[in-house]
Structure formats: C-alpha cells, structure tokens
Design an enzyme around this catalytic site. Structure first.
Site, PDB file in Angstrom:
ATOM      1  N   GLY A  43      35.383  40.504 -31.670  1.00 40.94           N
ATOM      2  CA  GLY A  43      36.072  40.167 -30.187  1.00 40.94           C
ATOM      3  C   GLY A  43      36.759  38.609 -31.097  1.00 40.94           C
ATOM      4  O   GLY A  43      37.728  38.283 -30.192  1.00 40.94           O
ATOM      5  N   GLU A  98      33.380  31.662 -30.931  1.00 40.40           N
ATOM      6  CA  GLU A  98      33.686  33.647 -30.020  1.00 40.40           C
ATOM      7  C   GLU A  98      34.473  33.590 -29.366  1.00 40.40           C
ATOM      8  O   GLU A  98      35.587  32.236 -28.742  1.00 40.40           O
ATOM      9  CB  GLU A  98      31.953  32.800 -29.566  1.00 40.40           C
ATOM     10  N   ASP A  99      34.573  34.586 -29.006  1.00 40.62           N
ATOM     11  CA  ASP A  99      35.218  35.122 -27.411  1.00 40.62           C
ATOM     12  C   ASP A  99      35.112  35.118 -26.599  1.00 40.62           C
ATOM     13  O   ASP A  99      35.234  34.367 -25.214  1.00 40.62           O
ATOM     14  CB  ASP A  99      35.337  36.473 -27.367  1.00 40.62           C
ATOM     15  N   THR A 103      24.834  35.702 -22.479  1.00 39.77           N
ATOM     16  CA  THR A 103      23.462  35.565 -22.736  1.00 39.77           C
ATOM     17  C   THR A 103      23.321  34.504 -22.858  1.00 39.77           C
ATOM     18  O   THR A 103      22.284  33.806 -23.310  1.00 39.77           O
ATOM     19  CB  THR A 103      22.790  36.631 -22.977  1.00 39.77           C
ATOM     20  N   GLY A 104      23.961  33.929 -24.297  1.00 33.23           N
ATOM     21  CA  GLY A 104      23.806  33.013 -24.684  1.00 33.23           C
ATOM     22  C   GLY A 104      22.762  33.428 -26.778  1.00 33.23           C
ATOM     23  O   GLY A 104      23.085  32.457 -27.810  1.00 33.23           O
ATOM     24  N   THR A 106      23.314  35.843 -28.980  1.00 30.29           N
ATOM     25  CA  THR A 106      24.608  35.542 -30.501  1.00 30.29           C
ATOM     26  C   THR A 106      24.587  33.386 -31.279  1.00 30.29           C
ATOM     27  O   THR A 106      24.162  33.973 -32.216  1.00 30.29           O
ATOM     28  CB  THR A 106      25.805  36.000 -29.818  1.00 30.29           C
ATOM     29  N   LYS A 130      30.918  32.679 -19.836  1.00 25.94           N
ATOM     30  CA  LYS A 130      29.993  33.333 -19.161  1.00 25.94           C
ATOM     31  C   LYS A 130      28.910  32.477 -17.922  1.00 25.94           C
ATOM     32  O   LYS A 130      27.947  32.990 -19.127  1.00 25.94           O
ATOM     33  CB  LYS A 130      30.196  34.518 -18.652  1.00 25.94           C
ATOM     34  N   ASP A 158      36.956  44.231 -25.861  1.00 24.37           N
ATOM     35  CA  ASP A 158      36.791  44.909 -25.819  1.00 24.37           C
ATOM     36  C   ASP A 158      36.139  45.802 -24.703  1.00 24.37           C
ATOM     37  O   ASP A 158      34.619  45.144 -24.831  1.00 24.37           O
ATOM     38  CB  ASP A 158      36.446  45.999 -27.375  1.00 24.37           C
TER      39      ASP A 158
HETATM   40  P1  IMP Z   1      25.403  37.130 -25.556  1.00 25.36           P
HETATM   41  O1  IMP Z   1      24.489  37.066 -26.891  1.00 25.36           O
HETATM   42  O2  IMP Z   1      25.121  37.830 -24.693  1.00 25.36           O
HETATM   43  O3  IMP Z   1      25.805  35.863 -25.130  1.00 25.36           O
HETATM   44  O4  IMP Z   1      27.206  38.258 -26.090  1.00 25.36           O
HETATM   45  C1  IMP Z   1      27.424  37.799 -26.681  1.00 25.36           C
HETATM   46  C2  IMP Z   1      28.671  38.428 -27.218  1.00 25.36           C
HETATM   47  O5  IMP Z   1      28.751  40.000 -26.531  1.00 25.36           O
HETATM   48  C3  IMP Z   1      29.953  37.846 -27.464  1.00 25.36           C
HETATM   49  O6  IMP Z   1      30.712  38.159 -28.001  1.00 25.36           O
HETATM   50  C4  IMP Z   1      31.246  39.609 -26.674  1.00 25.36           C
HETATM   51  O7  IMP Z   1      31.127  40.280 -28.021  1.00 25.36           O
HETATM   52  C5  IMP Z   1      30.191  40.787 -25.996  1.00 25.36           C
HETATM   53  N1  IMP Z   1      30.604  39.964 -24.646  1.00 25.36           N
HETATM   54  C6  IMP Z   1      29.693  39.453 -23.589  1.00 25.36           C
HETATM   55  N2  IMP Z   1      29.703  39.946 -22.704  1.00 25.36           N
HETATM   56  C7  IMP Z   1      31.210  40.602 -23.187  1.00 25.36           C
HETATM   57  C8  IMP Z   1      32.920  40.232 -22.232  1.00 25.36           C
HETATM   58  O8  IMP Z   1      32.531  40.458 -20.540  1.00 25.36           O
HETATM   59  N3  IMP Z   1      33.600  41.264 -22.466  1.00 25.36           N
HETATM   60  C9  IMP Z   1      33.667  41.682 -23.966  1.00 25.36           C
HETATM   61  N4  IMP Z   1      32.433  41.410 -24.519  1.00 25.36           N
HETATM   62  C10 IMP Z   1      31.318  41.129 -24.464  1.00 25.36           C
HETATM   63 MG    MG Z   2      31.611  38.983 -30.425  1.00 23.44          MG
END
Ligand code: IMP
Ligand code: MG
Length: 175
Positions: A43, A98-99, A103-104, A106, A130, A158
């Site tokens: 991403g 990061e893109d 949730t945090g 990653t 977000k 994506d």
């Molecule tokens: P986390 O681990 O929940 O913080 O999510 C991080 C990863 O989920 C990002 O690096 C994205 O690849 C994917 N992701 C989270 N929200 C979105 C979104 O709104 N659109 C596309 N990808 C998302």
């Molecule tokens: Mg990502």
C-alpha cells in the site's frame, strides 16, 4: 455495487507530501546517524516514492511486506509477514512509512520486530491516520491526513487489489 467518492485530489496530496517531506527533513537534519526509510508494501509504495524524493537528507531505502487484509474491508485477524529488510538497523534512525494506520496492529508488529535490532530511534509516518478503530496505542510521528472512518482507496491503497493506481484518494462506498 461500489462507488468512489473523492476525498483528496492529486493536487492536495502533492502539496501535503511536500510539506511532510520538509517537516521530516527538518526533524532529522541535525542527526549524525544515518536514516533508513522503510516502505510497508504494498500500500505505501506510491506515497513512499513521492515522499522520499521530498527528503532533503541522505537515506537508505528498504522494503517490508506485511498484509492484514484479505478481500474485505474489515481488519483481518492475523498478519502475514513475508519480506524483511535486508540491512542491519543497529544505531540507525528508522522511519517506517505506511499508507494508512487503522487498528494499529501493523505498526505495533513492526515496532516489536525492529526494536530488538537496536536502532537509534524508530518513528512512524503514515499518509492517513484513521482514528475510529484504533486497538493499539501507537504513536504516529508524522502523517498526511487524519480521518475518522471509512474505507479508503487510491494512491497505493487497494480494495481487493483494485484501485491502487488512482491519482487521488477516494472513499469506497458500497451500495
Ligand atoms: P492496521 O494494522 O489495522 O493499522 O491496518 C493497517 C493496514 O490495513 C494498512 O497498511 C492497509 O494496508 C490496510 N488498511 C486499513 N484501512 C484501510 C483502508 O481504509 N483502505 C485500504 N487499506 C486499509
Ligand atoms: Mg499497508
């Protein structure tokens, strides 16, 4: 059916990336240890490519691949880590790029992966911050745009591998 609603245009993104590049450059300018910018694939690849060209600093570029999403817009339960960096991180400044941080999970995972390798510092830069579904209390040091909710695509992001090549950032609305 899916519909795309523009939220940040190509021009707005360009302006914000330039500002971020300046902010990050100023932050690291006085440091003597080297900087490693780490792109989280897939991403972040477009954001990464644009941002690093606005950094007025020497830096090494590395890539990791970590995926948490399948074909849906809800966060997956497990992370799949399939590519590590290829250099030593000891005594270097690490900037994870990061893109989007949702949730945090990653960046929490990446922080714990890199911490034992003894970097000088670890900082996080995300194009989109977000806030509405955060589960891990992670510090985001630099970010482009803050949104509360919604599923975002374009400019590298994506939905089931679609829409990454769009120039702007859109909210995906399911009808
Ligand atoms: P986390 O681990 O929940 O913080 O999510 C991080 C990863 O989920 C990002 O690096 C994205 O690849 C994917 N992701 C989270 N929200 C979105 C979104 O709104 N659109 C596309 N990808 C998302
Ligand atoms: Mg990502």
């Amino acid at each position: 059916m899916e519909e795309l609603k523009l939220i940040y245009s190509e021009t707005e993104i360009k302006k914000r990336v330039q500002e971020l590049g300046k902010e990050i450059s100023e932050h690291y300018q006085s440091q003597s240890e080297s900087l490693v910018a780490i792109c989280v694939l897939k991403g972040a690849f477009i954001f990464f490519a644009d941002l690093i060209r606005k950094l007025n600093l020497p830096c090494e570029l590395e890539f990791v691949r970590l995926a948490s999403y399948g074909q849906d817009t809800a966060p997956g339960k497990s992370l799949k880590f399939s590519k590590d960096v290829e250099i030593s991180l000891a005594n270097k400044h690490i900037l994870i790029i990061e893109d989007i941080i949702d949730t945090g999970q990653t960046v929490y995972y990446l922080n714990h992966l890199f911490q034992p390798r003894n970097p000088k510092t670890i900082k996080i830069c995300s194009l989109i911050h977000k806030t509405g579904r955060r589960q891990q209390d992670v510090q985001i040091d630099f970010f482009g745009f803050r949104i509360k909710e919604g599923f975002i695509v374009g400019y590298g992001l994506d939905y089931a591998e679609k829409y990454r090549q769009l120039e702007g950032i859109y909210e995906l609305v399911k009808k």
